[in-house]
Enzyme design. Structure first.
Site, PDB file in Angstrom:
ATOM      1  N   HIS A  47      17.873  10.517  31.286  1.00  0.00           N
ATOM      2  CA  HIS A  47      17.290   9.284  30.647  1.00  0.00           C
ATOM      3  C   HIS A  47      15.985   9.485  30.158  1.00  0.00           C
ATOM      4  O   HIS A  47      15.149   8.501  30.177  1.00  0.00           O
ATOM      5  CB  HIS A  47      17.739   8.188  31.411  1.00  0.00           C
ATOM      6  CG  HIS A  47      19.077   7.627  31.475  1.00  0.00           C
ATOM      7  ND1 HIS A  47      19.787   6.789  30.837  1.00  0.00           N
ATOM      8  CD2 HIS A  47      20.004   8.329  32.222  1.00  0.00           C
ATOM      9  CE1 HIS A  47      20.988   6.937  31.382  1.00  0.00           C
ATOM     10  NE2 HIS A  47      21.088   7.705  32.311  1.00  0.00           N
ATOM     11  N   HIS A  51      16.857   8.660  24.078  1.00  0.00           N
ATOM     12  CA  HIS A  51      17.931   9.194  24.738  1.00  0.00           C
ATOM     13  C   HIS A  51      19.385   8.211  24.444  1.00  0.00           C
ATOM     14  O   HIS A  51      19.179   6.989  23.955  1.00  0.00           O
ATOM     15  CB  HIS A  51      17.980   9.316  26.390  1.00  0.00           C
ATOM     16  CG  HIS A  51      17.908   8.085  26.949  1.00  0.00           C
ATOM     17  ND1 HIS A  51      16.630   7.360  27.127  1.00  0.00           N
ATOM     18  CD2 HIS A  51      18.761   7.402  27.603  1.00  0.00           C
ATOM     19  CE1 HIS A  51      16.664   6.496  27.753  1.00  0.00           C
ATOM     20  NE2 HIS A  51      17.724   6.283  28.348  1.00  0.00           N
ATOM     21  N   ASP A  53      22.484   6.211  26.378  1.00  0.00           N
ATOM     22  CA  ASP A  53      23.143   5.864  27.436  1.00  0.00           C
ATOM     23  C   ASP A  53      24.645   6.029  27.269  1.00  0.00           C
ATOM     24  O   ASP A  53      25.056   5.112  26.272  1.00  0.00           O
ATOM     25  CB  ASP A  53      22.580   4.214  27.931  1.00  0.00           C
ATOM     26  CG  ASP A  53      21.227   4.040  28.708  1.00  0.00           C
ATOM     27  OD1 ASP A  53      20.732   5.190  28.651  1.00  0.00           O
ATOM     28  OD2 ASP A  53      21.133   3.079  29.082  1.00  0.00           O
ATOM     29  N   HIS A  57      27.292   5.842  32.406  1.00  0.00           N
ATOM     30  CA  HIS A  57      25.952   5.238  33.107  1.00  0.00           C
ATOM     31  C   HIS A  57      26.197   4.118  34.118  1.00  0.00           C
ATOM     32  O   HIS A  57      25.512   3.979  35.221  1.00  0.00           O
ATOM     33  CB  HIS A  57      24.979   4.736  32.120  1.00  0.00           C
ATOM     34  CG  HIS A  57      23.455   4.596  32.323  1.00  0.00           C
ATOM     35  ND1 HIS A  57      23.114   4.964  33.494  1.00  0.00           N
ATOM     36  CD2 HIS A  57      22.843   3.325  31.987  1.00  0.00           C
ATOM     37  CE1 HIS A  57      21.689   4.517  33.635  1.00  0.00           C
ATOM     38  NE2 HIS A  57      21.641   3.616  32.990  1.00  0.00           N
ATOM     39  N   HIS A 160      23.157  -3.556  30.278  1.00  0.00           N
ATOM     40  CA  HIS A 160      23.799  -2.336  30.194  1.00  0.00           C
ATOM     41  C   HIS A 160      25.224  -2.626  30.183  1.00  0.00           C
ATOM     42  O   HIS A 160      26.061  -2.003  29.340  1.00  0.00           O
ATOM     43  CB  HIS A 160      23.157  -1.372  31.641  1.00  0.00           C
ATOM     44  CG  HIS A 160      22.063  -0.650  31.320  1.00  0.00           C
ATOM     45  ND1 HIS A 160      20.970  -0.611  32.206  1.00  0.00           N
ATOM     46  CD2 HIS A 160      21.800   0.301  30.439  1.00  0.00           C
ATOM     47  CE1 HIS A 160      19.972   0.055  31.730  1.00  0.00           C
ATOM     48  NE2 HIS A 160      20.641   0.579  30.727  1.00  0.00           N
ATOM     49  N   GLU A 172      17.865   4.266  23.765  1.00  0.00           N
ATOM     50  CA  GLU A 172      16.529   3.588  24.133  1.00  0.00           C
ATOM     51  C   GLU A 172      15.333   4.426  23.990  1.00  0.00           C
ATOM     52  O   GLU A 172      15.543   5.703  23.576  1.00  0.00           O
ATOM     53  CB  GLU A 172      16.818   3.351  25.694  1.00  0.00           C
ATOM     54  CG  GLU A 172      17.866   2.269  26.137  1.00  0.00           C
ATOM     55  CD  GLU A 172      18.150   2.655  27.651  1.00  0.00           C
ATOM     56  OE1 GLU A 172      18.343   1.520  28.051  1.00  0.00           O
ATOM     57  OE2 GLU A 172      18.191   3.838  28.112  1.00  0.00           O
TER      58      GLU A 172
HETATM   59 ZN   LIG Z   1      18.965   4.952  29.713  1.00  0.00          ZN
END
Ligand SMILES: [Zn+2]
Length: 207
Positions: A47, A51, A53, A57, A160, A172
């Site tokens: 991360h 990047h 996710d 994750h 998330h 992000e």
């Molecule tokens: Zn992340």
């Protein structure tokens, strides 16, 4: 898509002094000189910097970084102006933008103006209810100009979980400081890290 679209790089540079999320690994780079060439050994967290996710994750049996169809990571997107938002992007801020199913949504907050050279505890994040709202709208992708979509230290993990459990990928640390709100083509290609929970990506907007 226009053929000669402007390319706006919204990725942050990766280097040993870059900011990483507190607790994440620091970037280590060792460059060696061979006889005729230079080569580097690089160590970084999944991360790091700009990047993606991946759903893995939050749930291990869900898709890893290499399993996300690129059709999800490439295509039309909308950058929403959230620069006046104080602490969190909330449902009330999103509702007025009439978000449609299948959209790729990026939010530009005041985080972009402060830059990414330092870590700030009070970054603007996505509120939990807002994540539920976006998941219900059925967007394809959500991007934010923060190192994490979730408030630091908060026990509300929905920013998330609610997106990733539905297969909505999150990008992000997008540097949106040079991006005006509006419509663009999003191109975010995460490194093909097999089965991993996330992956650094080079992300550009065309428009
Ligand atoms: Zn992340």
């Amino acid at each position: 898509m226009k053929l000669q679209a402007r390319i706006i790089d919204i990725s942050v540079p990766i280097h040993t002094k870059m900011v990483t999320y507190p607790g994440d690994p620091k970037v280590v780079i060792r460059t060696k000189r061979g006889k005729r060439t230079y080569g580097s050994e690089i160590k970084f967290g999944s991360h790091t910097g700009t990047h993606m996710d991946a759903p893995r994750h939050v749930v291990w049996r869900h898709k890893g970084a290499d399993e996300i169809p690129l059709s999800q990571c490439v295509g039309p997107c909308r950058v929403l102006d959230m620069t006046r938002v104080k602490d969190a992007v909330r449902v009330e801020h999103l509702r007025r933008h009439r978000i449609q199913r299948g959209e790729r949504i990026l939010v530009r907050t005041r985080n972009s103006a402060r830059g990414f050279k330092k870590f700030y505890n009070d970054y603007v994040y996505l509120d939990g209810d807002a994540a539920v709202y976006l998941a219900k709208r059925g967007i394809k992708l959500f991007g934010i100009d923060a190192l994490s979509v979730k408030q630091k230290g908060s026990s509300d993990v929905r920013p998330h979980t609610k997106l990733l459990e539905k297969g909505i990928v999150i990008f992000e640390t997008l540097d949106l400081s040079r991006v005006k709100p509006g419509r663009y083509t999003f191109v975010g290609l995460p490194l093909k890290l097999q089965g991993l929970d996330g992956a650094p990506a080079r992300v550009v907007l065309l428009g």
